[in-house]
Design a protein around this motif. Structure first.
Motif, mmCIF file in Angstrom:
data_model
loop_
_atom_site.group_PDB
_atom_site.id
_atom_site.type_symbol
_atom_site.label_atom_id
_atom_site.label_comp_id
_atom_site.label_asym_id
_atom_site.label_seq_id
_atom_site.Cartn_x
_atom_site.Cartn_y
_atom_site.Cartn_z
ATOM 1 N N ARG A 160 65.985 3.781 -29.996
ATOM 2 C CA ARG A 160 65.111 3.046 -30.907
ATOM 3 C C ARG A 160 65.819 2.723 -32.221
ATOM 4 N N LEU A 161 66.602 3.656 -32.736
ATOM 5 C CA LEU A 161 67.314 3.407 -33.989
ATOM 6 C C LEU A 161 68.424 2.373 -33.809
ATOM 7 N N SER A 162 69.076 2.364 -32.644
ATOM 8 C CA SER A 162 70.079 1.326 -32.363
ATOM 9 C C SER A 162 69.427 -0.047 -32.353
ATOM 10 N N LEU A 163 68.231 -0.122 -31.780
ATOM 11 C CA LEU A 163 67.482 -1.382 -31.767
ATOM 12 C C LEU A 163 67.106 -1.793 -33.188
ATOM 13 N N THR A 164 66.734 -0.827 -34.008
ATOM 14 C CA THR A 164 66.349 -1.141 -35.392
ATOM 15 C C THR A 164 67.530 -1.710 -36.171
ATOM 16 N N VAL A 165 68.720 -1.170 -35.940
ATOM 17 C CA VAL A 165 69.926 -1.721 -36.585
ATOM 18 C C VAL A 165 70.128 -3.167 -36.141
ATOM 19 N N GLU A 186 64.251 0.272 -16.122
ATOM 20 C CA GLU A 186 64.849 1.261 -17.024
ATOM 21 C C GLU A 186 64.698 0.759 -18.455
ATOM 22 N N PRO A 187 63.606 1.117 -19.154
ATOM 23 C CA PRO A 187 63.334 0.529 -20.470
ATOM 24 C C PRO A 187 64.406 0.811 -21.522
ATOM 25 N N ALA A 206 69.262 -15.010 -30.512
ATOM 26 C CA ALA A 206 69.495 -13.604 -30.865
ATOM 27 C C ALA A 206 68.189 -12.912 -31.224
ATOM 28 N N ALA A 207 67.341 -13.615 -31.975
ATOM 29 C CA ALA A 207 66.033 -13.052 -32.334
ATOM 30 C C ALA A 207 65.150 -12.916 -31.102
ATOM 31 N N ALA A 208 65.178 -13.918 -30.230
ATOM 32 C CA ALA A 208 64.350 -13.880 -29.014
ATOM 33 C C ALA A 208 64.755 -12.739 -28.094
ATOM 34 N N PRO A 261 62.271 -6.003 -26.196
ATOM 35 C CA PRO A 261 62.701 -4.641 -26.518
ATOM 36 C C PRO A 261 61.922 -3.996 -27.666
ATOM 37 N N LEU A 262 61.568 -4.781 -28.682
ATOM 38 C CA LEU A 262 60.806 -4.213 -29.795
ATOM 39 C C LEU A 262 59.449 -3.717 -29.332
ATOM 40 N N LYS A 263 58.882 -4.372 -28.341
ATOM 41 C CA LYS A 263 57.606 -3.914 -27.779
ATOM 42 C C LYS A 263 57.813 -2.694 -26.886
ATOM 43 N N LEU A 264 58.894 -2.715 -26.096
ATOM 44 C CA LEU A 264 59.198 -1.569 -25.242
ATOM 45 C C LEU A 264 59.413 -0.306 -26.074
ATOM 46 N N ALA A 265 60.063 -0.472 -27.202
ATOM 47 C CA ALA A 265 60.422 0.683 -28.035
ATOM 48 C C ALA A 265 59.207 1.392 -28.605
ATOM 49 N N GLU A 266 58.087 0.681 -28.676
ATOM 50 C CA GLU A 266 56.877 1.298 -29.215
ATOM 51 C C GLU A 266 56.367 2.428 -28.327
#
Length: 464
Positions: free
Chosen positions: A376-381, A332-333, A356-358, A363-368
């Protein structure tokens, strides 16, 4: 007399597999997967002894769906295969299509969307051949769900529209309401709140017209979710309470637990953390009893968010890790992304900057490819917060501003979160005065809408 009382009333009734099958179907309607599985197994056993092959096949198909819901995928596959073989041998094309639908639940629960889609499409071909518009609507609905999970939102919307037309052809108002509900959910994920709300309200009107209280409860719940996104917490709470009253009255345990969790999120945003905890704990207990691992993981995520908001980031980390494992197993991405967002926040609040960065790398790749707009916007925050913590303030500010540029105006809660993040970033850099001014704006906007939790966070960020 209830089905259970009837099943025990006479020796003849106790030996009648049709009664056990009826119990299984009734249990399905109220989300009692374990009861459904037990009753279907009893029906199948009796039908087999009596040589009632068609009833045996129907019972095994029902048992398959229940076992899949309980995560017993190997047993579910075996039950479905037996049903498929009998329907195939007897030439019951409709039964075969229904069983292919049930078989798809197994790979779907395992996150194998391709295999699930293949089975749904096989069922679709048969249903078109026999002219079953109701069945077509159901398969198209599931294919739309798979398309949306794969990030094909245009494809998902197309399938939902085709599903609605099939249900209209069949005169199936319950199916029409379901198609409208799925369409609304997809639009909500893309931030199209007004259109989503219109779909849910149409579904509610249709459900009330039919006297279908179960569908009405789902519509109330969905409307509540949109209203909460838009910042109307008081009205959202009213919608959830209406849904809960119906679900409790009808014994719908699964949907009741989900609405409890949604209610808990409103309590949390309103700053009533104790009441939120009670709602989350009760939802989790009910979902664990039902064996709904995906729903359990979602509620653990809510508990993790509560832990972070209560100053317990180490506890939040544990909840996030547990939920993430389930979402990864289920492929479930979007849920993986949301779990990673919480995990990253909990690690940041413990001072574990590298971890935290790792946590956001995958997820940043999944969001693409896969995530909906709001996820995606929650991830960007979350990414902006990590960048700020590592003192990459210029990039952090650009990232936070990107959320405010992309998020529709009626995504109030998400925009508020992004504004708070931007203010915190500015306070750390050269624009501290502007940051403090923005914090006051965030606190004022949050106060006006009853987002007391956000008011407190803004005060803490401003050093009050």
């Amino acid at each position: 007399m209830s089905f259970r009382q009837l099943a025990r009333s006479t020796p003849q009734a106790r030996d009648d597999p049709r009664i056990d099958f009826a119990i299984s179907e009734a249990a399905s309607a109220i989300g009692e997967s374990k009861v459904r599985q037990d009753a279907a197994e009893q029906a199948a056993s009796k039908a087999e002894r009596q040589g009632a092959r068609m009833l045996l096949a129907r019972a095994r198909s029902s048992e398959c769906r229940a076992l899949a819901n309980l995560g017993e995928n190997a047993k579910a596959a075996a039950a479905c295969e037996e049903a498929r073989r009998i329907f195939d041998e007897t030439g019951d094309r409709g039964g075969l299509a229904r069983t292919l639908h049930s078989m798809a639940e197994v790979p779907l629960n395992q996150g194998d969307l391709e295999s699930a889609g293949k089975l749904y499409r096989q069922a679709l071909v048969i249903l078109r051949e026999i002219g079953d518009e109701h069945g077509l609507g159901s398969e198209l609905l599931n294919l739309g769900l798979i398309a949306s999970k794969q990030g094909d939102f245009a494809g998902g919307l197309k399938m939902y529209n085709e599903s609605l037309r099939s249900y209209q052809q069949a005169g199936d108002k319950a199916g029409m309401a379901a198609a409208m509900g799925n369409t609304g959910s997809l639009l909500r994920e893309q931030g199209e709140m007004a259109d989503a709300l219109a779909q849910f309200r149409q579904a509610l009107a249709l459900s009330n017209e039919m006297g279908d209280r179960s569908s009405a409860a789902l519509a109330y719940q969905a409307i509540g979710l949109v209203l909460a996104d838009q910042g109307n917490l008081a009205e959202a709470s009213k919608m959830f309470q209406q849904a809960l009253a119906i679900q409790q009255d009808m014994g719908e345990k699964s949907s009741y637990a989900e609405t409890l969790r949604d209610t808990g999120r409103v309590w949390m945003q309103q700053g009533n953390l104790d009441q939120a905890r009670k709602s989350f704990d009760e939802a989790l207990s009910r979902q664990e009893q039902l064996g709904e691992m995906g729903s359990v993981a979602e509620t653990r995520l809510a508990l993790g968010e509560l832990a972070c908001n209560s100053g317990r980031p180490n506890e939040a980390e544990q909840f996030a890790q547990a939920a993430l494992k389930v979402f990864q197993a289920q492929n479930e991405p979007n849920e993986q992304i949301l779990a990673a967002v919480l995990l990253s926040r909990s690690l940041l609040e413990q001072g574990k900057l590298k971890d935290a960065a790792a946590a956001l790398e995958v997820p940043l790749k999944l969001a693409e490819k896969n995530s909906d707009l709001t996820t995606r916007l929650s991830l960007t925050v979350a990414h902006a917060n990590v960048l700020a913590a590592t003192n990459d303030l210029a990039r952090a500010e650009r990232t936070a501003r990107r959320v405010l540029a992309e998020a529709p105006q009626d995504l109030f809660r998400l925009r508020l979160e992004a504004s708070l993040t931007l203010a915190e970033i500015q306070c750390k850099g050269k624009n501290a005065a502007q940051g403090r001014e923005r914090l006051q704006e965030v606190a004022s906007a949050a106060k006006e809408k009853g987002f007391e939790l956000m008011v407190r966070r803004a005060w803490v960020a401003g050093g009050r």
